[in-house]
Design an enzyme around this catalytic site. Sequence first.
Site, PDB file in Angstrom:
ATOM      1  CG  HIS A  42       4.234 -38.607  46.531  1.00  0.00           C
ATOM      2  ND1 HIS A  42       4.214 -37.820  45.415  1.00  0.00           N
ATOM      3  CD2 HIS A  42       5.378 -38.326  47.621  1.00  0.00           C
ATOM      4  CE1 HIS A  42       5.054 -36.290  46.065  1.00  0.00           C
ATOM      5  NE2 HIS A  42       5.523 -36.891  47.051  1.00  0.00           N
ATOM      6  N   GLY A 149       9.770 -37.593  44.735  1.00  0.00           N
ATOM      7  CA  GLY A 149       9.636 -37.751  43.577  1.00  0.00           C
ATOM      8  C   GLY A 149       9.432 -36.029  43.228  1.00  0.00           C
ATOM      9  CG  ASP A 169      -1.347 -39.798  44.090  1.00  0.00           C
ATOM     10  OD1 ASP A 169      -0.006 -40.043  44.066  1.00  0.00           O
ATOM     11  OD2 ASP A 169      -1.544 -40.283  44.601  1.00  0.00           O
TER      12      ASP A 169
END
Length: 285
Positions: A42, A149, A169
């Site tokens: 991310h 992702g 994240d």
Amino acid sequence: MFSYRHAFHAGNHADVLKHTVLIHTLDYFNRKPTPYWVIDTHAGAGIYDLADKWAEKNAEFETGISRLFGRTDLPEDLATYVQYIKELNLGEDLQFYPGSPWIALEYMRDKDKLRLFELHPSEVEILTDNIQQQDAQIRRQVSIFEKNGFEYLKSQLPPPTRRAITLIDPSYEDKHDYRHVIKAMKEGLERFQTGCYLIWYPLVQRKEVYDMVQHLQKLPNIEWINASLTIKKPSKDGYGMHGSGMFVINPPYTLYPALEQILPYLKEHLAEDAHALYTLEHVEK
């Protein structure tokens, strides 16, 4: 779905913890000559102007990096992190703050690779433009994917060099992200058991946070560190983030003692009320 912009939160307390851990891990990987990959699920826009309207909206950097920027008593790892932010700003006042891709590019060697995933259409456009403005060597090192992702992480594993740092994240605005993290980690470890995985998570009043951490702790055949920092009392209405954590799978052996120095300092200097605290757990094989 696409409301989240990391610039809202750039340089806040969560970034301080996350990026200090990331820099420590990159520095550790650089001790060996073998190339490695950094995979960021991310990635965001790469770098942020703190004078921009998005960053100024909440000005969260004022209770994060700004509180450390002028200090001279920082523990070693925090001093390294703050020095990098100062160098990025050319020794001037704090204006620019790096996202994880920019930090990775700073610490990686020429032979290392960076794989960036970003699904937000505006963020990936800015990220691509930021990378295209770099020199040819950096452009050769970086691959950008406008893809999910979580779903595409396994396609990158294992890397040819058998060394990789994966940063996960997401914003967690979608509560399904907690389950997606667990699924991505199970799939990632099946393909690459010895990889180093850095998982950031928010401290919010959601059962999903604690369920996710418990699931991660029960994953088989791994070493892990779980570090969390609470900066204030949770709000009465249940909204907002009162801290954050980093769950690190297969961490550098140097990370735990570093966090023993980092977390008490952050608790003292990033606290917003008397409810600030930290936790630090680890399990070795």
